[in-house]
Design a protein around this motif. Sequence first.
Motif, PDB file in Angstrom:
ATOM      1  N   LYS A 179       0.831  -1.202   0.000  1.00  0.00           N
ATOM      2  CA  LYS A 179       0.000   0.000   0.000  1.00  0.00           C
ATOM      3  C   LYS A 179       0.867   1.254   0.000  1.00  0.00           C
ATOM      4  O   LYS A 179       0.639   2.184  -0.770  1.00  0.00           O
ATOM      5  CB  LYS A 179      -0.910  -0.016   1.230  1.00  0.00           C
ATOM      6  CG  LYS A 179      -1.758   1.208   1.400  1.00  0.00           C
ATOM      7  CD  LYS A 179      -2.561   1.111   2.672  1.00  0.00           C
ATOM      8  CE  LYS A 179      -3.095   2.455   3.087  1.00  0.00           C
ATOM      9  NZ  LYS A 179      -3.680   2.429   4.416  1.00  0.00           N
ATOM     10  N   ASN A 180       1.878   1.301   0.844  1.00  0.00           N
ATOM     11  CA  ASN A 180       2.708   2.491   0.971  1.00  0.00           C
ATOM     12  C   ASN A 180       3.744   2.621  -0.127  1.00  0.00           C
ATOM     13  O   ASN A 180       4.288   3.695  -0.335  1.00  0.00           O
ATOM     14  CB  ASN A 180       3.392   2.521   2.335  1.00  0.00           C
ATOM     15  CG  ASN A 180       2.390   2.831   3.422  1.00  0.00           C
ATOM     16  OD1 ASN A 180       1.567   3.714   3.261  1.00  0.00           O
ATOM     17  ND2 ASN A 180       2.444   2.098   4.505  1.00  0.00           N
ATOM     18  N   LYS A 181       4.009   1.572  -0.827  1.00  0.00           N
ATOM     19  CA  LYS A 181       4.923   1.653  -1.964  1.00  0.00           C
ATOM     20  C   LYS A 181       4.303   2.536  -3.037  1.00  0.00           C
ATOM     21  O   LYS A 181       4.964   3.383  -3.616  1.00  0.00           O
ATOM     22  CB  LYS A 181       5.207   0.255  -2.516  1.00  0.00           C
ATOM     23  CG  LYS A 181       6.213   0.235  -3.624  1.00  0.00           C
ATOM     24  CD  LYS A 181       6.494  -1.188  -4.058  1.00  0.00           C
ATOM     25  CE  LYS A 181       7.548  -1.235  -5.142  1.00  0.00           C
ATOM     26  NZ  LYS A 181       7.798  -2.603  -5.583  1.00  0.00           N
ATOM     27  N   ASP A 182       3.004   2.357  -3.277  1.00  0.00           N
ATOM     28  CA  ASP A 182       2.304   3.187  -4.250  1.00  0.00           C
ATOM     29  C   ASP A 182       2.212   4.631  -3.777  1.00  0.00           C
ATOM     30  O   ASP A 182       2.409   5.555  -4.538  1.00  0.00           O
ATOM     31  CB  ASP A 182       0.892   2.642  -4.501  1.00  0.00           C
ATOM     32  CG  ASP A 182       0.909   1.257  -5.133  1.00  0.00           C
ATOM     33  OD1 ASP A 182       1.924   0.922  -5.778  1.00  0.00           O
ATOM     34  OD2 ASP A 182      -0.072   0.518  -4.957  1.00  0.00           O
ATOM     35  N   GLN A 183       1.926   4.836  -2.499  1.00  0.00           N
ATOM     36  CA  GLN A 183       1.807   6.181  -1.957  1.00  0.00           C
ATOM     37  C   GLN A 183       3.154   6.890  -1.954  1.00  0.00           C
ATOM     38  O   GLN A 183       3.237   8.082  -2.146  1.00  0.00           O
ATOM     39  CB  GLN A 183       1.238   6.143  -0.533  1.00  0.00           C
ATOM     40  CG  GLN A 183      -0.217   5.766  -0.492  1.00  0.00           C
ATOM     41  CD  GLN A 183      -0.755   5.724   0.930  1.00  0.00           C
ATOM     42  OE1 GLN A 183      -0.019   5.906   1.884  1.00  0.00           O
ATOM     43  NE2 GLN A 183      -2.038   5.492   1.055  1.00  0.00           N
ATOM     44  N   GLY A 184       4.214   6.138  -1.710  1.00  0.00           N
ATOM     45  CA  GLY A 184       5.548   6.735  -1.690  1.00  0.00           C
ATOM     46  C   GLY A 184       5.915   7.308  -3.043  1.00  0.00           C
ATOM     47  O   GLY A 184       6.477   8.395  -3.144  1.00  0.00           O
ATOM     48  N   SER A 185       5.582   6.629  -4.138  1.00  0.00           N
ATOM     49  CA  SER A 185       5.895   7.145  -5.466  1.00  0.00           C
ATOM     50  C   SER A 185       5.023   8.352  -5.788  1.00  0.00           C
ATOM     51  O   SER A 185       5.461   9.277  -6.447  1.00  0.00           O
ATOM     52  CB  SER A 185       5.715   6.055  -6.520  1.00  0.00           C
ATOM     53  OG  SER A 185       4.374   5.615  -6.559  1.00  0.00           O
ATOM     54  N   LYS A 186       3.770   8.377  -5.305  1.00  0.00           N
ATOM     55  CA  LYS A 186       2.901   9.523  -5.532  1.00  0.00           C
ATOM     56  C   LYS A 186       3.430  10.751  -4.810  1.00  0.00           C
ATOM     57  O   LYS A 186       3.421  11.845  -5.350  1.00  0.00           O
ATOM     58  CB  LYS A 186       1.473   9.225  -5.069  1.00  0.00           C
ATOM     59  CG  LYS A 186       0.756   8.223  -5.934  1.00  0.00           C
ATOM     60  CD  LYS A 186      -0.628   7.935  -5.381  1.00  0.00           C
ATOM     61  CE  LYS A 186      -1.333   6.840  -6.172  1.00  0.00           C
ATOM     62  NZ  LYS A 186      -2.620   6.488  -5.584  1.00  0.00           N
ATOM     63  N   SER A 187       3.902  10.584  -3.570  1.00  0.00           N
ATOM     64  CA  SER A 187       4.404  11.733  -2.822  1.00  0.00           C
ATOM     65  C   SER A 187       5.688  12.256  -3.449  1.00  0.00           C
ATOM     66  O   SER A 187       5.957  13.446  -3.417  1.00  0.00           O
ATOM     67  CB  SER A 187       4.627  11.370  -1.352  1.00  0.00           C
ATOM     68  OG  SER A 187       5.642  10.400  -1.238  1.00  0.00           O
ATOM     69  N   LYS A 188       6.497  11.385  -4.051  1.00  0.00           N
ATOM     70  CA  LYS A 188       7.703  11.848  -4.742  1.00  0.00           C
ATOM     71  C   LYS A 188       7.313  12.702  -5.936  1.00  0.00           C
ATOM     72  O   LYS A 188       7.924  13.729  -6.205  1.00  0.00           O
ATOM     73  CB  LYS A 188       8.534  10.647  -5.214  1.00  0.00           C
ATOM     74  CG  LYS A 188       9.237   9.923  -4.116  1.00  0.00           C
ATOM     75  CD  LYS A 188      10.016   8.751  -4.688  1.00  0.00           C
ATOM     76  CE  LYS A 188      10.528   7.847  -3.613  1.00  0.00           C
ATOM     77  NZ  LYS A 188      11.174   6.652  -4.152  1.00  0.00           N
ATOM     78  N   ASP A 189       6.281  12.268  -6.670  1.00  0.00           N
ATOM     79  CA  ASP A 189       5.842  13.027  -7.828  1.00  0.00           C
ATOM     80  C   ASP A 189       5.344  14.403  -7.417  1.00  0.00           C
ATOM     81  O   ASP A 189       5.641  15.394  -8.052  1.00  0.00           O
ATOM     82  CB  ASP A 189       4.734  12.287  -8.585  1.00  0.00           C
ATOM     83  CG  ASP A 189       5.225  10.984  -9.207  1.00  0.00           C
ATOM     84  OD1 ASP A 189       6.460  10.839  -9.369  1.00  0.00           O
ATOM     85  OD2 ASP A 189       4.377  10.118  -9.508  1.00  0.00           O
ATOM     86  N   LYS A 190       4.567  14.484  -6.341  1.00  0.00           N
ATOM     87  CA  LYS A 190       4.064  15.758  -5.861  1.00  0.00           C
ATOM     88  C   LYS A 190       5.215  16.656  -5.437  1.00  0.00           C
ATOM     89  O   LYS A 190       5.214  17.849  -5.688  1.00  0.00           O
ATOM     90  CB  LYS A 190       3.105  15.551  -4.685  1.00  0.00           C
ATOM     91  CG  LYS A 190       1.786  14.953  -5.089  1.00  0.00           C
ATOM     92  CD  LYS A 190       0.891  14.765  -3.889  1.00  0.00           C
ATOM     93  CE  LYS A 190      -0.425  14.097  -4.270  1.00  0.00           C
ATOM     94  NZ  LYS A 190      -1.280  13.866  -3.099  1.00  0.00           N
ATOM     95  N   GLY A 191       6.210  16.081  -4.793  1.00  0.00           N
ATOM     96  CA  GLY A 191       7.358  16.860  -4.357  1.00  0.00           C
ATOM     97  C   GLY A 191       8.128  17.427  -5.530  1.00  0.00           C
ATOM     98  O   GLY A 191       8.568  18.573  -5.503  1.00  0.00           O
ATOM     99  N   SER A 192       8.274  16.666  -6.600  1.00  0.00           N
ATOM    100  CA  SER A 192       9.004  17.156  -7.774  1.00  0.00           C
ATOM    101  C   SER A 192       8.195  18.237  -8.484  1.00  0.00           C
ATOM    102  O   SER A 192       8.755  19.180  -9.023  1.00  0.00           O
ATOM    103  CB  SER A 192       9.336  16.008  -8.717  1.00  0.00           C
ATOM    104  OG  SER A 192       8.159  15.410  -9.205  1.00  0.00           O
ATOM    105  N   GLU A 193       6.841  18.132  -8.460  1.00  0.00           N
ATOM    106  CA  GLU A 193       6.001  19.162  -9.053  1.00  0.00           C
ATOM    107  C   GLU A 193       6.171  20.478  -8.301  1.00  0.00           C
ATOM    108  O   GLU A 193       6.272  21.539  -8.895  1.00  0.00           O
ATOM    109  CB  GLU A 193       4.526  18.750  -9.035  1.00  0.00           C
ATOM    110  CG  GLU A 193       4.188  17.629 -10.010  1.00  0.00           C
ATOM    111  CD  GLU A 193       2.763  17.142  -9.847  1.00  0.00           C
ATOM    112  OE1 GLU A 193       1.988  17.783  -9.092  1.00  0.00           O
ATOM    113  OE2 GLU A 193       2.409  16.125 -10.459  1.00  0.00           O
ATOM    114  N   LYS A 194       6.221  20.423  -6.980  1.00  0.00           N
ATOM    115  CA  LYS A 194       6.396  21.633  -6.183  1.00  0.00           C
ATOM    116  C   LYS A 194       7.757  22.260  -6.465  1.00  0.00           C
ATOM    117  O   LYS A 194       7.883  23.467  -6.549  1.00  0.00           O
ATOM    118  CB  LYS A 194       6.259  21.317  -4.698  1.00  0.00           C
ATOM    119  CG  LYS A 194       4.854  21.003  -4.283  1.00  0.00           C
ATOM    120  CD  LYS A 194       4.761  20.702  -2.809  1.00  0.00           C
ATOM    121  CE  LYS A 194       3.345  20.342  -2.407  1.00  0.00           C
ATOM    122  NZ  LYS A 194       3.247  20.019  -0.977  1.00  0.00           N
TER     123      LYS A 194
END
Length: 163
Positions: A131-146
């Motif tokens: 579950k958190n493997k998927d969330q971890g990649s999403k949070s990385k994407d959001k961080g790179s967008e910021k």
Amino acid sequence: MQRPKTTLTGVLAGLALAGSLLVTAAPANAAGHDAPAASSSSTAKHRHGGICSRVSRVDHRLERAIKRIDGDEQTRGSIARLEKRVEKARAKKHDEIATFLQDRLNTRKERRPDLVRQRADLKDVATWCAKNKDQGSKSKDKGSEKKDQGSEKRDQGSEKSGS
């Protein structure tokens, strides 16, 4: 007469060294809490990968332990084999050995439910990791967008000041 003084001097020197290490370590430790978030996120990422990367190996080890305990009389480490050894010791009237083996048997019987529980808990950990493997990649994407948005704002600000 010289030995007690030498011993006392050595002990005092050791205490002084330990005290100085504690005094210097406290501010360094406090400064570590004010460290940038990047270093703490990389540490958390490493730990997360460490837990999840070991799930399959731990599951395999627990599976082997349960299989060994449930084995037949020919399997070393099994409950059946230890029960047979207790019976043989009692038949030969070796009471001390029988008592020793019976204690080991009791411990082994108590261990099996713990291993089964640990294996069930490990399945929960595997679910959490997936579950958190998927969330971890999403949070990385959001961080790179910021980060990208922040660099665009800096570029726009430098263009205004340069014109």
